[in-house]
Scaffold this motif. Structure first.
Motif, mmCIF file in Angstrom:
data_model
loop_
_atom_site.group_PDB
_atom_site.id
_atom_site.type_symbol
_atom_site.label_atom_id
_atom_site.label_comp_id
_atom_site.label_asym_id
_atom_site.label_seq_id
_atom_site.Cartn_x
_atom_site.Cartn_y
_atom_site.Cartn_z
ATOM 1 N N MET A 75 -4.542 33.491 -2.643
ATOM 2 C CA MET A 75 -4.886 33.457 -1.068
ATOM 3 C C MET A 75 -3.951 32.705 -0.368
ATOM 4 N N GLN A 76 -3.509 31.440 -0.871
ATOM 5 C CA GLN A 76 -2.561 30.473 -0.337
ATOM 6 C C GLN A 76 -1.320 31.029 -0.067
ATOM 7 N N CYS A 77 -1.178 32.063 -0.967
ATOM 8 C CA CYS A 77 0.215 32.894 -0.777
ATOM 9 C C CYS A 77 0.268 33.839 0.112
ATOM 10 N N THR A 79 -0.579 34.797 2.878
ATOM 11 C CA THR A 79 0.063 34.671 4.650
ATOM 12 C C THR A 79 1.291 35.208 4.484
ATOM 13 N N CYS A 80 2.225 34.805 3.485
ATOM 14 C CA CYS A 80 3.702 35.103 3.300
ATOM 15 C C CYS A 80 4.094 35.929 2.249
ATOM 16 N N HIS A 81 3.322 36.157 1.067
ATOM 17 C CA HIS A 81 3.672 37.179 0.118
ATOM 18 C C HIS A 81 2.539 38.181 -0.288
ATOM 19 N N ARG A 89 7.364 40.213 3.392
ATOM 20 C CA ARG A 89 6.696 39.696 4.631
ATOM 21 C C ARG A 89 7.449 38.474 4.985
ATOM 22 N N THR A 90 7.071 37.487 5.349
ATOM 23 C CA THR A 90 7.685 36.077 5.679
ATOM 24 C C THR A 90 8.521 35.840 4.308
ATOM 25 N N GLY A 91 7.769 36.019 3.217
ATOM 26 C CA GLY A 91 8.221 35.857 2.054
ATOM 27 C C GLY A 91 8.767 37.302 1.260
ATOM 28 N N SER A 93 8.459 40.232 -1.560
ATOM 29 C CA SER A 93 7.399 40.758 -2.561
ATOM 30 C C SER A 93 7.384 39.910 -3.768
ATOM 31 N N LEU A 94 6.506 39.660 -4.430
ATOM 32 C CA LEU A 94 6.196 38.942 -5.539
ATOM 33 C C LEU A 94 5.986 39.978 -6.711
ATOM 34 N N ALA A 95 5.966 41.262 -6.721
ATOM 35 C CA ALA A 95 6.077 42.223 -7.422
ATOM 36 C C ALA A 95 6.870 41.974 -8.478
ATOM 37 N N LYS A 101 15.274 37.318 -11.838
ATOM 38 C CA LYS A 101 16.455 36.368 -11.212
ATOM 39 C C LYS A 101 16.071 35.840 -9.873
ATOM 40 N N ALA A 102 16.179 34.593 -9.300
ATOM 41 C CA ALA A 102 15.747 34.142 -8.150
ATOM 42 C C ALA A 102 16.538 34.734 -7.151
ATOM 43 N N GLY A 103 15.979 35.305 -6.057
ATOM 44 C CA GLY A 103 16.764 35.646 -4.800
ATOM 45 C C GLY A 103 17.194 37.275 -5.085
ATOM 46 N N SER A 104 16.608 37.975 -5.992
ATOM 47 C CA SER A 104 16.986 39.246 -6.105
ATOM 48 C C SER A 104 16.171 40.457 -5.561
ATOM 49 N N VAL A 105 14.800 40.115 -4.720
ATOM 50 C CA VAL A 105 14.223 41.219 -4.212
ATOM 51 C C VAL A 105 14.878 41.831 -3.265
ATOM 52 N N SER A 106 15.289 43.069 -3.263
ATOM 53 C CA SER A 106 16.066 43.811 -2.566
ATOM 54 C C SER A 106 15.359 43.970 -1.007
ATOM 55 N N ALA A 113 20.101 28.605 -0.683
ATOM 56 C CA ALA A 113 19.607 27.953 -1.613
ATOM 57 C C ALA A 113 18.768 28.586 -2.627
ATOM 58 N N ASN A 114 18.084 29.598 -2.247
ATOM 59 C CA ASN A 114 17.111 30.346 -2.959
ATOM 60 C C ASN A 114 17.993 31.251 -3.886
ATOM 61 N N ALA A 115 18.845 31.853 -3.144
ATOM 62 C CA ALA A 115 19.569 32.847 -3.797
ATOM 63 C C ALA A 115 20.718 32.490 -4.712
HETATM 64 C C1 HEC Z 1 4.411 30.039 4.767
HETATM 65 C C2 HEC Z 1 4.978 31.116 3.811
HETATM 66 C C3 HEC Z 1 4.845 30.796 2.205
HETATM 67 C C4 HEC Z 1 3.923 30.533 1.477
HETATM 68 C C5 HEC Z 1 2.536 30.097 2.084
HETATM 69 C C6 HEC Z 1 4.194 30.563 0.276
HETATM 70 N N1 HEC Z 1 5.566 31.101 0.200
HETATM 71 FE FE1 HEC Z 1 6.729 31.671 -1.414
HETATM 72 N N2 HEC Z 1 8.418 32.079 -0.164
HETATM 73 C C7 HEC Z 1 8.480 32.193 1.164
HETATM 74 C C8 HEC Z 1 9.718 32.308 1.489
HETATM 75 C C9 HEC Z 1 9.970 32.310 2.887
HETATM 76 C C10 HEC Z 1 10.551 32.407 0.440
HETATM 77 C C11 HEC Z 1 12.052 32.660 0.489
HETATM 78 C C12 HEC Z 1 12.561 31.447 0.227
HETATM 79 C C13 HEC Z 1 14.210 31.241 0.784
HETATM 80 O O1 HEC Z 1 14.790 32.389 0.841
HETATM 81 O O2 HEC Z 1 14.488 30.086 0.973
HETATM 82 C C14 HEC Z 1 9.678 32.236 -0.657
HETATM 83 C C15 HEC Z 1 9.940 32.303 -1.964
HETATM 84 C C16 HEC Z 1 9.030 32.265 -2.865
HETATM 85 C C17 HEC Z 1 9.710 32.515 -4.557
HETATM 86 C C18 HEC Z 1 10.948 32.801 -4.924
HETATM 87 C C19 HEC Z 1 11.145 34.293 -4.712
HETATM 88 C C20 HEC Z 1 12.541 34.900 -5.316
HETATM 89 O O3 HEC Z 1 12.720 36.281 -5.164
HETATM 90 O O4 HEC Z 1 13.574 33.910 -6.053
HETATM 91 C C21 HEC Z 1 8.470 32.486 -5.235
HETATM 92 C C22 HEC Z 1 8.558 32.681 -6.762
HETATM 93 C C23 HEC Z 1 7.411 32.306 -4.355
HETATM 94 N N3 HEC Z 1 7.789 32.078 -3.006
HETATM 95 C C24 HEC Z 1 6.045 32.140 -5.053
HETATM 96 C C25 HEC Z 1 5.237 31.762 -3.867
HETATM 97 C C26 HEC Z 1 3.746 31.532 -4.383
HETATM 98 C C27 HEC Z 1 3.180 31.780 -5.770
HETATM 99 C C28 HEC Z 1 2.997 30.865 -3.499
HETATM 100 C C29 HEC Z 1 1.550 30.644 -3.416
HETATM 101 C C30 HEC Z 1 1.195 29.571 -4.193
HETATM 102 C C31 HEC Z 1 4.177 30.859 -2.149
HETATM 103 N N4 HEC Z 1 5.097 31.397 -2.685
HETATM 104 C C32 HEC Z 1 3.506 30.537 -0.940
HETATM 105 C C33 HEC Z 1 7.231 31.970 1.909
HETATM 106 C C34 HEC Z 1 5.897 31.522 1.473
#
Ligand code: HEC
Length: 164
Positions: A75-77, A79-81, A89-91, A93-95, A101-106, A113-115
Motif C-alpha cells: 500500500m505504501q508503494c 500511490t506511485c506504483h 504511474r509516478t513510478g 510498473s513493477l510487474a 535490469k534497473a531502468g528497463s520498463v518501457s 541515476a536509476n537508468a
Molecule cells: C512517491 C512515489 C513513490 C513511492 C511511494 C515508491 N516509489 Fe518506487 N519509484 C518511484 C519513481 C518515480 C521511480 C523511478 C526513479 C527514477 O527514475 O529515478 C521509482 C523506482 C522504483 C524502482 C526501480 C524500478 C526500475 O525499473 O529500475 C523500484 C524497484 C521501486 N521503485 C520499488 C518501490 C517499492 C517496492 C515501493 C514501496 C515500498 C516504492 N517503490 C515506493 C516512485 C515511488
C-alpha cells in the motif's frame, strides 16, 4: 592496508606516550584503537551495483517473506506504483521487476541515476534498496524514505515475485 598500519603504529606510539598530555595529538580523531581505525565511519558514495549489504545488517536469506503481508505493505508503494504490466504511474510498473535490469520498463522516463545504475533487481538488491532508496541510488526521483522493517521488505519482495 597501509592506512591501517600507519594508524596502528601511531596508536602504539601514543600508547608509549601515555601520560604525556601533548602526546598523540595527531591521532586524536582516529578513535581509541585499531579496531575503530580499521572501519572509519565514512560514507563514500552508494554501494556497488552487486553489493547487497544493508544498513541494519539483516541478511535477506535469514528471512521468509509473506506475500499476503507484502500485499498490505505494498500500500505504501501503490500511490506511485502498480503491478499491472505496462501501467506506469509516478513510478514505473513493477510487474516482473524481480530479476530485471534497473531502468528497463518501457515507456517510463527514468532519471539517469536509476537508468545507469547498473543494478539488477535481485531479491537481495531490492531488499537493500527498499531499506533506504536514496542511499542505493542517490539521485533517484523516487521520493520514499524507505522501509526500516526488514521483515516488511521481505514481505513486499515476496509479493512482487508473484503479485495478485
Ligand atoms: C512517491 C512515489 C513513490 C513511492 C511511494 C515508491 N516509489 Fe518506487 N519509484 C518511484 C519513481 C518515480 C521511480 C523511478 C526513479 C527514477 O527514475 O529515478 C521509482 C523506482 C522504483 C524502482 C526501480 C524500478 C526500475 O525499473 O529500475 C523500484 C524497484 C521501486 N521503485 C520499488 C518501490 C517499492 C517496492 C515501493 C514501496 C515500498 C516504492 N517503490 C515506493 C516512485 C515511488
Amino acid at each position: 592496508m597501509l592506512s591501517f598500519k600507519t594508524v596502528t603504529a601511531a596508536v602504539a606510539l601514543s600508547a608509549l606516550a601515555a601520560g604525556c598530555s601533548g602526546g598523540g595529538s595527531e591521532t586524536s580523531d582516529t578513535g581509541p584503537g585499531p579496531a575503530e581505525a580499521a572501519s572509519p565511519p565514512v560514507e563514500s558514495g552508494p554501494p556497488a551495483a552487486d553489493d547487497v549489504a544493508t544498513l541494519d545488517g539483516v541478511a535477506y536469506a535469514s528471512l521468509t517473506g509473506d506475500a499476503a503481508a507484502g500485499k498490505s505493505a505494498f500500500m505504501q508503494c501503490r500511490t506511485c506504483h502498480v503491478t499491472d504490466p505496462g501501467m506506469n504511474r509516478t513510478g514505473p510498473s513493477l510487474a516482473g521487476i524481480v530479476g530485471h535490469k534497473a531502468g528497463s520498463v518501457s515507456g517510463f522516463r527514468y532519471t539517469e541515476a536509476n537508468a545507469n545504475s547498473g543494478i539488477i533487481w535481485t531479491e537481495e538488491k531490492l531488499f537493500q534498496f527498499l531499506e533506504k532508496p536514496q542511499r542505493v541510488i542517490p539521485k533517484t526521483k523516487m521520493i520514499f524514505a524507505g522501509m526500516p522493517d526488514a521483515q516488511k521488505r521481505a514481505d513486499v519482495i515476496a509479493y512482487l515475485k508473484n503479485p495478485n
